[in-house]
Every structure is written in structure tokens, then in C-alpha cells.
Design an enzyme around this catalytic site. Structure first.
Site, mmCIF file in Angstrom:
data_model
loop_
_atom_site.group_PDB
_atom_site.id
_atom_site.type_symbol
_atom_site.label_atom_id
_atom_site.label_comp_id
_atom_site.label_asym_id
_atom_site.label_seq_id
_atom_site.Cartn_x
_atom_site.Cartn_y
_atom_site.Cartn_z
ATOM 1 N N ASP A 78 -8.186 25.528 -21.927
ATOM 2 C CA ASP A 78 -8.136 24.071 -21.786
ATOM 3 C C ASP A 78 -8.394 23.377 -23.110
ATOM 4 O OD1 ASP A 78 -10.760 25.119 -21.508
ATOM 5 O OD2 ASP A 78 -11.487 23.225 -20.692
ATOM 6 N N GLU A 143 -13.703 25.204 -20.121
ATOM 7 C CA GLU A 143 -14.740 25.256 -21.144
ATOM 8 C C GLU A 143 -15.082 23.862 -21.644
ATOM 9 O OE1 GLU A 143 -16.552 25.408 -25.154
ATOM 10 O OE2 GLU A 143 -14.634 24.507 -24.569
#
Length: 400
Positions: A78, A143
């Protein structure tokens, strides 16, 4: 002619795995095919958190001795949002300019590292190499929002336990000079909410003992401490950001109307605490500041991370010895640091697994989460060379 590795890197950047609605499906499909093309075992682990589920992609290259604990090469898929009007090109087009600079969200944080792992392994497999230990690659979601539906539930799964991890590599930062930054720990993250209660009343009067007066005392104490730490950082050339404690006022809440003195006000602080700080003493200091501000001043934690685990980083440790020796062979000086923000590796350390943060990007400005994030293709390719040294060294660490 562009290297196929650079082409794959740019393809990965174009996948909009950006919050708040990351396209994880496309990232998973891309990675699945990538791993299979290289000849790695690929499987998924479903994790749940925050009321939804995500997929963690795991790739495995089997070693000669499955009884030895494994090496984990970790990355996240991400990326954070962008201010489109502040970028000179489409942040998800992976534009490469005449200097070889590749622009895109995730070029530094951290899609580069995921591809470098894979391309290093592709090269090593082509050379017919096999190592003593299993090598696992994890491609983690979420994350950038604290691992809510990513690393936090993942480390509690049976699938993770079965990986028998001995040592993990995760992301680091670029270094603006001719060095590689290496991170052996992280600062503790405290988000503190301080509520100040006081006498309310009409906005035209001098009301005593107001919430605002108490809040001013708290804000002054916090910002005075911030200034001391800032000066300490600036006064010492050997002191890095991860060695000091930062305090930033990030939220203010309260008030009903412009002509009403509020009965309570709330202020929020983002505090990143250096691992050398005694956490109990620091919290006692916050409690003292609240008491000194007056009655009705209380604090609570929105988030409180008290783990101060550091990964061993001396030659007596077999993992560090292997990693640092490989870097010496590369010929790039290492800058040993405490990571100033937060990464998934903190969760590995908390769970008892040594982890190092490392992104091989030297002579590169630090642009993670910034406008016009980029990575030069030569620096990117150099990173693959680095992992071709580091991965074998770690995967051949003898039994101890």
C-alpha cells in the site's frame, strides 16, 4: 534499452494501491504471476482487522535445510495518498525523465524494495544457486494505516508461526549522501489526548480558572520540551532524528460558540520517543505537567507503544555479521540509525524476531510521503545488486 526489472517496477507503481481505497486485488494478481514466473511457491494468508479482510501474499524459495529458521524479506503493497496539484506528473503513471528518475507514489516507500527482492532472487535462481535456509517474501497490506488489517493480525497466525522466521529485512529510508541507512530499532509512538476542564460562561467576561488557561500551560510545557529536543538535535552533528524525541501538537477540539467560554478543551499530541528514554519517567513528567496546569486536567492514550526492542547490531550476532559483511563487500558505508517513524518491522521485533530496516538508496533525497517522490533507475538497479550479496549471506548463516 530499459531493463526488464525497471519495467516491472514501473508496472507495480501504476497499480493504485493507494489509501483510502487501495486496489489490492490488482497488486495481488500482479505479485502472484510475478512469483510464479520466477519459480517461487506462492500462497495467500487471509487476515482480518478493522471489520474487513485482506490478503497477505507469501512467496517461498526452499533451502537445503528446512530445519533451520528462515530469512524473511518483507515489504508492503500500500501507499499513501497524494496532493495531485502538487505533483509535476501523474503520481501513478511511473513517468521516467531524461535523467532516469522514475516518478510515482511508492517509488521509495516501498515498491522499489519488493521488486528488488524479486529481481535479485530471479538472478540468483538463474545462476543455479540454492542456500541453506528457506527464504520467504511477504507482501503486506495496510502498513500505511498502522497494520490494522495487515502485520498486526498476521504475526498471530499459524501460517506465520510455521514460517519459522529467524531474521527479517524490512524497509528503510534513502540516504542523501553516499551511504546506506540501516535501522536497528524505532522510536516509540505515543498519541496523547489531554482534556482540560474549567469554568464556562459568557465570552464578554474575565472568567477565572478556564479550560483555555490550563490548556495554554500544557501546550507551553509540551512545546518547550519540543524546542529543547530540537536544539539538542541541531547542536550535535552525530545526533540523528531517531536519537531524539519529537512532540507535535496535532489536534485541538472544543467550544460551542464564539460567545461561550467552553467548559472543556482537548489537545492531542503526536510524540515519537527515542529508545534511550525511560518511558515511566517520561509519563510521570506528563502527569506532573497536567497536575501543575490545574484541577480537571487529565490525559489518556489514543495509542501507546512501549516496546523498545532493538535488533543486535554488533559482529558477535550471526545475522548482523552476515548482513554487515555483505555490505562491506558492496563497498558502501553504512549509517546505523533508529527509524524516526514507524514500519512493520517494529511488530516483528515486538514478537521476538530480529529485524533490520534497509532500502538500498544512496545519493537520493528522502521523499517518502512527499510530493514528486522518485527513484533513479540506476540507483534502483544498484539495489538489486546489493540484495544479490545480502540475501545469500543471510540465507547461508550457519546453525548456531
Amino acid at each position: 534499452m530499459e531493463s526488464p526489472a525497471v519495467t516491472k517496477f514501473r508496472e507495480y507503481i501504476r497499480i493504485k494501491s493507494v489509501h483510502p481505497k487501495p486496489d489490492y486485488d490488482s497488486a495481488v494478481a500482479f505479485l502472484d504471476q510475478y512469483g510464479k514466473d520466477i519459480g517461487l511457491e506462492v500462497h495467500h494468508v487471509e487476515v482480518s482487522g478493522g471489520g474487513y479482510t485482506n490478503i497477505v501474499v507469501i512467496m517461498t524459495w526452499k533451502g537445503k535445510n528446512p530445519n533451520l529458521c528462515s530469512v524473511l524479506l518483507h515489504s508492503h503493497t500500500d501507499v499513501v495518498p497524494v496532493y495531485e496539484d502538487q505533483w509535476k506528473c501523474d503520481a501513478f503513471a511511473a513517468i521516467k525523465d531524461e535523467n532516469g528518475d522514475i516518478y510515482g507514489r511508492g517509488t521509495q516507500d516501498m515498491k522499489c524494495v519488493g521488486i528488488q527482492y524479486l529481481e535479485a532472487i530471479r538472478r540468483l535462481k538463474k545462476e543455479g544457486k540454492q542456500f541453506e535456509r528457506d527464504i520467504h517474501l511477504t507482501f503486506m497490506p495496510d502498513e500505511e494505516i498502522g497494520g490494522i488489517c495487515g502485520i498486526r493480525p498476521f504475526v498471530k497466525t499459524k501460517e506465520f508461526a510455521d514460517m519459522n522466521v529467524g531474521f527479517a529485512l524490512d524497509e528503510g529510508l534513502a540516504h542523501p549522501e553516499n551511504k546506506y541507512s540501516v535501522f536497528y530499532g524505532e522510536r516509540g509512538l505515543w498519541w496523547i489526548r489531554i482534556k482540560c476542564e474549567g469554568n464556562p460562561g459568557h465570552g464578554s467576561r474575565f472568567i477565572e480558572n478556564t479550560a483555555a488557561e490550563k490548556m495554554r500551560k500544557i501546550v507551553n510545557k509540551m512545546l518547550d520540551f519540543r524546542e529543547k529536543e530540537k536544539l539538542r538535535l541541531e547542536a550535535n552533528n552525530t545526533c540523528l532524528l531517531g536519537d531524539v524525541t519529537t512532540v507535535n501538537l496535532t489536534k485541538l477540539e472544543g467550544g460551542l460558540a464564539y460567545n461561550i467560554v467552553p467548559a472543556d478543551l482537548t489537545v492531542g499530541f503526536d510524540i515519537r520517543i527515542a529508545p534511550t528514554i525511560n518511558l515511566k519517567e517520561f509519563e510521570n513528567q506528563v502527569a506532573t505537567w497536567c497536575k501543575e496546569a490545574g484541577d480537571g486536567v487529565t490525559y489518556s492514550f489514543v495509542q501507546k507503544n512501549d516496546d523498545q526492542t532493538l535488533t543486535p547490531h554488533d559482529k558477535s550476532d550471526p545475522w548482523w555479521n552476515a548482513f554487515s559483511t555483505a555490505c562491506e563487500e558492496i563497498g558502501v558505508e553504512l549509517s546505523l540509525e533508529v527509524f524516526p517513524a514507524g514500519t512493520d518491522s517494529k511488530l516483528y521485533r515486538e514478537a521476538g524476531y530480529p529485524a533490520i530496516g534497509f532500502s538500498p538508496m544512496r545519493n537520493t533525497p528522502i521523499l517518502l510521503h512527499d510530493h514528486n517522490e522518485f527513484l533513479n533507475e540506476k540507483i534502483f538497479m544498484e539495489g538489486i545488486d546489493a540484495y544479490c550479496k545480502i540475501i545469500p549471506a543471510l540465507a547461508n548463516v550457519p546453525e548456531y
